[in-house]
Each structure stands twice: as structure tokens, then as C-alpha cells.
Design a protein around this motif. Structure first.
Motif, PDB file in Angstrom:
ATOM      1  N   SER A   1       0.827  -1.211   0.000  1.00  0.00           N
ATOM      2  CA  SER A   1       0.000   0.000   0.000  1.00  0.00           C
ATOM      3  C   SER A   1       0.860   1.260   0.000  1.00  0.00           C
ATOM      4  O   SER A   1       0.445   2.283  -0.550  1.00  0.00           O
ATOM      5  CB  SER A   1      -0.969   0.005   1.181  1.00  0.00           C
ATOM      6  N   CYS A   2       2.038   1.201   0.562  1.00  0.00           N
ATOM      7  CA  CYS A   2       2.940   2.358   0.554  1.00  0.00           C
ATOM      8  C   CYS A   2       4.087   2.178  -0.440  1.00  0.00           C
ATOM      9  O   CYS A   2       4.431   3.101  -1.173  1.00  0.00           O
ATOM     10  CB  CYS A   2       3.514   2.601   1.947  1.00  0.00           C
ATOM     11  N   HIS A   3       4.695   1.000  -0.442  1.00  0.00           N
ATOM     12  CA  HIS A   3       5.877   0.765  -1.283  1.00  0.00           C
ATOM     13  C   HIS A   3       5.517   0.366  -2.708  1.00  0.00           C
ATOM     14  O   HIS A   3       6.393   0.352  -3.573  1.00  0.00           O
ATOM     15  CB  HIS A   3       6.767  -0.305  -0.654  1.00  0.00           C
ATOM     16  N   GLY A   4       4.259   0.036  -2.970  1.00  0.00           N
ATOM     17  CA  GLY A   4       3.827  -0.352  -4.304  1.00  0.00           C
ATOM     18  C   GLY A   4       3.988  -1.838  -4.547  1.00  0.00           C
ATOM     19  O   GLY A   4       4.842  -2.489  -3.933  1.00  0.00           O
ATOM     20  N   VAL A   5       3.188  -2.380  -5.438  1.00  0.00           N
ATOM     21  CA  VAL A   5       3.259  -3.801  -5.768  1.00  0.00           C
ATOM     22  C   VAL A   5       4.631  -4.140  -6.310  1.00  0.00           C
ATOM     23  O   VAL A   5       5.175  -5.211  -6.042  1.00  0.00           O
ATOM     24  CB  VAL A   5       2.147  -4.187  -6.782  1.00  0.00           C
ATOM     25  N   ASP A   6       5.240  -3.197  -7.044  1.00  0.00           N
ATOM     26  CA  ASP A   6       6.574  -3.433  -7.614  1.00  0.00           C
ATOM     27  C   ASP A   6       7.689  -3.062  -6.645  1.00  0.00           C
ATOM     28  O   ASP A   6       8.862  -3.170  -6.968  1.00  0.00           O
ATOM     29  CB  ASP A   6       6.743  -2.671  -8.924  1.00  0.00           C
ATOM     30  N   ALA A   7       7.368  -2.598  -5.439  1.00  0.00           N
ATOM     31  CA  ALA A   7       8.303  -2.250  -4.363  1.00  0.00           C
ATOM     32  C   ALA A   7       9.154  -1.025  -4.666  1.00  0.00           C
ATOM     33  O   ALA A   7      10.158  -0.788  -4.010  1.00  0.00           O
ATOM     34  CB  ALA A   7       9.184  -3.449  -3.994  1.00  0.00           C
ATOM     35  N   LYS A   8       8.760  -0.218  -5.611  1.00  0.00           N
ATOM     36  CA  LYS A   8       9.560   0.942  -5.997  1.00  0.00           C
ATOM     37  C   LYS A   8       9.161   2.227  -5.265  1.00  0.00           C
ATOM     38  O   LYS A   8       9.641   3.302  -5.577  1.00  0.00           O
ATOM     39  CB  LYS A   8       9.500   1.133  -7.505  1.00  0.00           C
ATOM     40  N   GLY A   9       8.254   2.128  -4.293  1.00  0.00           N
ATOM     41  CA  GLY A   9       7.906   3.275  -3.458  1.00  0.00           C
ATOM     42  C   GLY A   9       6.731   4.098  -3.938  1.00  0.00           C
ATOM     43  O   GLY A   9       6.522   5.208  -3.455  1.00  0.00           O
ATOM     44  N   GLN A  10       5.954   3.557  -4.856  1.00  0.00           N
ATOM     45  CA  GLN A  10       4.848   4.327  -5.414  1.00  0.00           C
ATOM     46  C   GLN A  10       3.498   3.652  -5.183  1.00  0.00           C
ATOM     47  O   GLN A  10       2.666   3.581  -6.080  1.00  0.00           O
ATOM     48  CB  GLN A  10       5.075   4.537  -6.916  1.00  0.00           C
ATOM     49  N   GLY A  11       3.267   3.167  -3.964  1.00  0.00           N
ATOM     50  CA  GLY A  11       1.983   2.558  -3.639  1.00  0.00           C
ATOM     51  C   GLY A  11       0.880   3.584  -3.553  1.00  0.00           C
ATOM     52  O   GLY A  11       1.141   4.798  -3.530  1.00  0.00           O
ATOM     53  N   PRO A  12      -0.369   3.140  -3.479  1.00  0.00           N
ATOM     54  CA  PRO A  12      -1.501   4.061  -3.448  1.00  0.00           C
ATOM     55  C   PRO A  12      -1.496   5.039  -2.272  1.00  0.00           C
ATOM     56  O   PRO A  12      -2.054   6.123  -2.375  1.00  0.00           O
ATOM     57  CB  PRO A  12      -2.727   3.149  -3.393  1.00  0.00           C
ATOM     58  N   PHE A  13      -0.855   4.708  -1.171  1.00  0.00           N
ATOM     59  CA  PHE A  13      -0.807   5.600  -0.017  1.00  0.00           C
ATOM     60  C   PHE A  13       0.478   6.416   0.046  1.00  0.00           C
ATOM     61  O   PHE A  13       0.658   7.214   0.968  1.00  0.00           O
ATOM     62  CB  PHE A  13      -0.983   4.826   1.291  1.00  0.00           C
ATOM     63  N   ALA A  14       1.382   6.253  -0.897  1.00  0.00           N
ATOM     64  CA  ALA A  14       2.678   6.934  -0.872  1.00  0.00           C
ATOM     65  C   ALA A  14       2.528   8.450  -0.788  1.00  0.00           C
ATOM     66  O   ALA A  14       3.247   9.106  -0.044  1.00  0.00           O
ATOM     67  CB  ALA A  14       3.509   6.540  -2.089  1.00  0.00           C
ATOM     68  N   GLU A  15       1.586   9.000  -1.526  1.00  0.00           N
ATOM     69  CA  GLU A  15       1.428  10.462  -1.526  1.00  0.00           C
ATOM     70  C   GLU A  15       0.959  10.984  -0.174  1.00  0.00           C
ATOM     71  O   GLU A  15       1.225  12.127   0.173  1.00  0.00           O
ATOM     72  CB  GLU A  15       0.485  10.911  -2.632  1.00  0.00           C
ATOM     73  N   LEU A  16       0.307  10.153   0.615  1.00  0.00           N
ATOM     74  CA  LEU A  16      -0.135  10.576   1.948  1.00  0.00           C
ATOM     75  C   LEU A  16       1.041  10.731   2.907  1.00  0.00           C
ATOM     76  O   LEU A  16       0.907  11.342   3.962  1.00  0.00           O
ATOM     77  CB  LEU A  16      -1.143   9.575   2.520  1.00  0.00           C
ATOM     78  N   LEU A  17       2.168  10.169   2.546  1.00  0.00           N
ATOM     79  CA  LEU A  17       3.344  10.206   3.408  1.00  0.00           C
ATOM     80  C   LEU A  17       4.267  11.368   3.082  1.00  0.00           C
ATOM     81  O   LEU A  17       5.372  11.438   3.594  1.00  0.00           O
ATOM     82  CB  LEU A  17       4.118   8.886   3.288  1.00  0.00           C
ATOM     83  N   SER A  18       3.829  12.281   2.256  1.00  0.00           N
ATOM     84  CA  SER A  18       4.697  13.360   1.796  1.00  0.00           C
ATOM     85  C   SER A  18       5.239  14.229   2.933  1.00  0.00           C
ATOM     86  O   SER A  18       6.279  14.848   2.797  1.00  0.00           O
ATOM     87  CB  SER A  18       3.983  14.221   0.761  1.00  0.00           C
TER      88      SER A  18
END
Length: 135
Positions: free
Chosen positions: A32-49
Motif C-alpha cells: 500500500s505504501c511501497h507499491g506492488v513493484d516495491a519501488k515506493g509508489q503505492g496508493p498511499f505513498a502520496e499521503l506520506l509526503s
């Protein structure tokens, strides 16, 4: 009747399509944070700005002189090493969550060794999966 070897070969394609325990852990706890591909672009990544963006987990080994940082990854997952964007230690410390899951399954008292083994096995499965994602 099939021999053991032939039976194993017959079952192999089915097993190859199954998701590993580590991958399932990753998908339910990290993607959810790191992305399915683990590259840091999960759906919640922008909430961690406010606290920083999730790191690209496929670069752990490359960023550590070509050596997968097993011990550090273990400490981050079990909560011993604080990570800024993970927030307070209560969330999400997967080691604590896994331990709580074991309690929910009734692993208490004499089964404390089982609880620790359960927690450790889930963390190790996740680390094993992360090691396969390295570029």
C-alpha cells in the motif's frame, strides 16, 4: 500409480503459480505504501509526503554496496529500528502485529516459543521475498 518423482513433477506447475508466504506478507503489509513493484509508489505513498516518500525496496542491495542488508531489514520490520515514515512505533511494526496475530491464535503460556517462531517465520518469509526483488 505415479511414483513420488512423477507425482512431484505433476504438482509442480500448480505450486509455481501460487504466491509465496513472503509475497503475500508483502502484498498485505507493504504494497500500500511501497507499491506492488516495491519501488515506493503505492496508493498511499502520496499521503506520506510530510514524513518522506517510501523508499524503493528494489534498491536495498544496490544501496548497500551490493550486499542485501538482511539485519537492518529485519530490525525495520520487527520494529527495533525506527523508520521516520512508518510513524510512531505502534504503526506499523509488523513484528508486533505478527506477535499479536499469534496471540489471537492462542499461542500463549507454554506456546510462547511457538509464538516467537511464528513471528520470526513471517518476518523471514517477507525478507526472503524482498531479497528476490533486488535490481
Amino acid at each position: 500409480m505415479l511414483s513420488g518423482t512423477m507425482l512431484s513433477l505433476a504438482v509442480m506447475p500448480v505450486l509455481a503459480d501460487q504466491v509465496s508466504i513472503g509475497q503475500a506478507e508483502y502484498e498485505s503489509s507493504c504494497a500500500s505504501c511501497h507499491g506492488v513493484d516495491a519501488k515506493g509508489q503505492g496508493p498511499f505513498a502520496e499521503l506520506l509526503s510530510l514524513t518522506g516518500s517510501p523508499p524503493d525496496l528494489t534498491r536495498l542491495q544496490a544501496n548497500n554496496d551490493g550486499v542485501f542488508p538482511f539485519e537492518r531489514v529485519y530490525r525495520v520490520i520487527d520494529g527495533r529500528e525506527e523508520v521516520k515514515f512508518h510513524g510512531p512505533r505502534e504503526m506499523p511494526i509488523w513484528g508486533k502485529r505478527y506477535s499479536d496475530d499469534a496471540l489471537d491464535m492462542g499461542m500463549v503460556g507454554e506456546m510462547m516459543i511457538g509464538r516467537e517462531a511464528y513471528t520470526r517465520s513471517r518476518i523471514l518469509a517477507l525478507i526472503s521475498y524482498l531479497s528476490t526483488l533486488q535490481e
